[in-house]
Design a protein around this motif. Structure first.
Motif, PDB file in Angstrom:
ATOM      1  N   ARG A 176       0.877  -1.583   0.126  1.00 24.16           N
ATOM      2  CA  ARG A 176       0.058  -0.135   0.698  1.00 24.16           C
ATOM      3  C   ARG A 176       1.361   1.270   0.458  1.00 24.16           C
ATOM      4  NH1 ARG A 176      -5.058  -1.911   4.117  1.00 24.16           N
ATOM      5  NH2 ARG A 176      -5.896  -3.380   2.089  1.00 24.16           N
ATOM      6  N   GLU A 177       1.804   1.371   0.627  1.00 26.93           N
ATOM      7  CA  GLU A 177       2.658   2.950   1.220  1.00 26.93           C
ATOM      8  C   GLU A 177       3.543   2.853  -0.956  1.00 26.93           C
ATOM      9  OE1 GLU A 177       4.786   2.697   5.456  1.00 26.93           O
ATOM     10  OE2 GLU A 177       5.388   1.879   3.844  1.00 26.93           O
ATOM     11  N   VAL A 179       1.827   2.019  -3.499  1.00 30.16           N
ATOM     12  CA  VAL A 179       1.427   2.659  -4.273  1.00 30.16           C
ATOM     13  C   VAL A 179       0.506   3.854  -4.205  1.00 30.16           C
ATOM     14  CG1 VAL A 179       0.126   0.732  -5.658  1.00 30.16           C
ATOM     15  CG2 VAL A 179      -1.223   1.190  -3.341  1.00 30.16           C
ATOM     16  N   HIS A 180      -0.166   3.875  -2.836  1.00 31.62           N
ATOM     17  CA  HIS A 180      -1.261   5.426  -2.140  1.00 31.62           C
ATOM     18  C   HIS A 180       0.351   6.178  -1.562  1.00 31.62           C
ATOM     19  CE1 HIS A 180      -4.489   3.622  -3.088  1.00 31.62           C
ATOM     20  NE2 HIS A 180      -4.044   2.271  -2.257  1.00 31.62           N
ATOM     21  N   HIS A 184      -2.426   8.145   2.500  1.00 32.79           N
ATOM     22  CA  HIS A 184      -4.002   7.706   2.219  1.00 32.79           C
ATOM     23  C   HIS A 184      -4.365   6.645   3.147  1.00 32.79           C
ATOM     24  CE1 HIS A 184      -6.202   5.112  -0.200  1.00 32.79           C
ATOM     25  NE2 HIS A 184      -6.626   5.727  -0.722  1.00 32.79           N
ATOM     26  N   ASP A 186      -5.516   3.925   3.637  1.00 38.56           N
ATOM     27  CA  ASP A 186      -5.476   2.324   3.372  1.00 38.56           C
ATOM     28  C   ASP A 186      -3.936   2.562   3.821  1.00 38.56           C
ATOM     29  OD1 ASP A 186      -7.441   2.026   1.808  1.00 38.56           O
ATOM     30  OD2 ASP A 186      -7.317   1.797   0.272  1.00 38.56           O
ATOM     31  N   VAL A 187      -3.064   3.584   3.554  1.00 36.19           N
ATOM     32  CA  VAL A 187      -1.676   3.254   4.493  1.00 36.19           C
ATOM     33  C   VAL A 187      -2.166   3.324   5.817  1.00 36.19           C
ATOM     34  CG1 VAL A 187       0.014   4.600   4.144  1.00 36.19           C
ATOM     35  CG2 VAL A 187      -0.857   3.953   2.413  1.00 36.19           C
TER      36      VAL A 187
END
Length: 371
Positions: A176-177, A179-180, A184, A186-187
């Protein structure tokens, strides 16, 4: 239109009608038989679809089965929920194939239904098998694979296996780190989950920098008094406590309580939980008079919203008695402890752990008096 196509179209119409009925069903229907009656009709749909059924019609039935199962789970009918997601998996494997995305989703749903039913032990091997399928079909870095990895990690944690959860959650955070951006949601969520696993595994020092980053991100993105920010602040305070950094933990606990009172009100369950954590931190730091004050406020709130005999109220009352004793106020502590023992035996029974803890407190106070 062929007979097969006409048959599928009729099932599609039935699925649409049942979906509309489910959507319109009020929450009150969960307890008066209407949900159960509708679920029986939904459960019959898979048997009406042939192996060569239209994929779109099949996916509509799968969606309805999943939505109905979720509604049954919320209503407390765990076994019926498990039955429906099991029917969905069988249907998807038969009509769409074992590697179809809908089939992968159905496998995840079966594991999730067992977890929601309070049986994470049964969920773990189901999640493990589903994760292997997700990685094989979708790839290790696919977003859905990351979600499944997090689901398995959660089940590991519920079964007391944080060390098994940690590598999975580390992988989720790393992906996630990539792509975001840092803030974010999600992160932030994945970092919070990993930090919790570290703390559960006794690795508070590894949890702290993650919790610090999550709190900073929540403050920037959500604001100081957002419920998620308050929870993040409380989590960081708990990690500081676990690392014996009470001087760092207590100001965070105090700020969390103040924020919760502004946002939720003094008697909200979250406010009471945060105040209880503050009282416990005061006690751990030897600030017993401050602990007494915080426990008294917690007990008063619990009695207003939970009743005096609720387990959470009894626990807070017992801790109040202990804090009074630690503050040298045994004359005040004794009647509190005696009342907790009596109420625990009455409400929970003589063998309940809360009752046992109350007896231990009373015994310790008696010993303290003799000394």
């Amino acid at each position: 239109m062929s007979n097969s196509a006409q048959h599928d179209a009729e099932i599609g119409d039935t699925t649409t009608a049942l979906t509309e009925r489910l959507t319109a069903l009020p929450d009150a229907a969960d307890g008066d038989g209407r949900l159960t009656e509708l679920a029986t009709e939904v459960a019959a749909l898979p048997d009406r679809l042939g192996d060569d059924a239209d994929a779109g019609v099949c996916e509509g039935v799968l969606d309805l089965l999943s939505r109905t199962a979720m509604r049954l789970s919320r209503a407390g009918d765990a076994q019926e929920s498990i039955d429906l997601v099991g029917r969905a998996l069988t249907l998807s494997e038969r009509v769409l194939g074992p590697d179809h995305v809908a089939t992968l989703t159905a496998r995840n749903n079966v594991a999730g239904a067992h977890e929601a039913a309070g049986d994470p032990e049964a969920a773990v091997p189901l999640y493990e098998a589903a994760l292997a399928d997700y990685e094989r079909v979708l790839g290790a870095d696919h977003a859905d694979t990351q979600i499944l990895r997090g689901n398995l990690a959660g089940a590991y944690q519920q079964t007391g296996r944080p060390d098994d959860a940690i590598p999975l959650l580390e992988a989720v955070v790393a992906e996630r780190e990539k792509v975001h951006p840092e803030d974010h949601l999600d992160v932030l969520t994945s970092r919070n989950n990993l930090a919790y696993a570290y703390r559960s595994a006794g690795r508070a020092e590894d949890a702290i920098p993650l919790y610090e980053a999550v709190l900073a991100g929540c403050e920037r993105v959500l604001g100081n008094d957002h419920p998620n920010t308050l929870s993040s602040r409380n989590n960081l305070a708990a990690a500081y406590e676990a690392a014996d950094r009470l001087d760092d933990a207590i100001p965070l606990h105090e700020g969390t309580v103040a924020g919760a009172e502004r946002v939720f009100g003094a008697d909200h369950p979250d406010t009471l939980a945060f105040r209880y954590a503050l009282a416990s931190a005061y006690a751990a730091a030897g600030r017993f008079d401050d602990a007494v004050t915080a426990y008294e406020a917690t007990v008063a709130g619990c009695e207003r919203i939970l009743e005096p005999g609720h387990p959470n109220t009894l626990i807070a009352r017992n801790d109040l008695a202990r804090a009074l004793g630690a503050a040298g106020r045994t004359d005040e502590a004794f009647p509190v402890a005696e009342a907790v023992v009596a109420d625990s035996e009455k409400e929970l029974g003589p063998e309940h752990p809360v009752t046992g803890a109350a007896r231990e407190t009373l015994g310790a106070l008696a010993q303290q008096t003799r000394e």
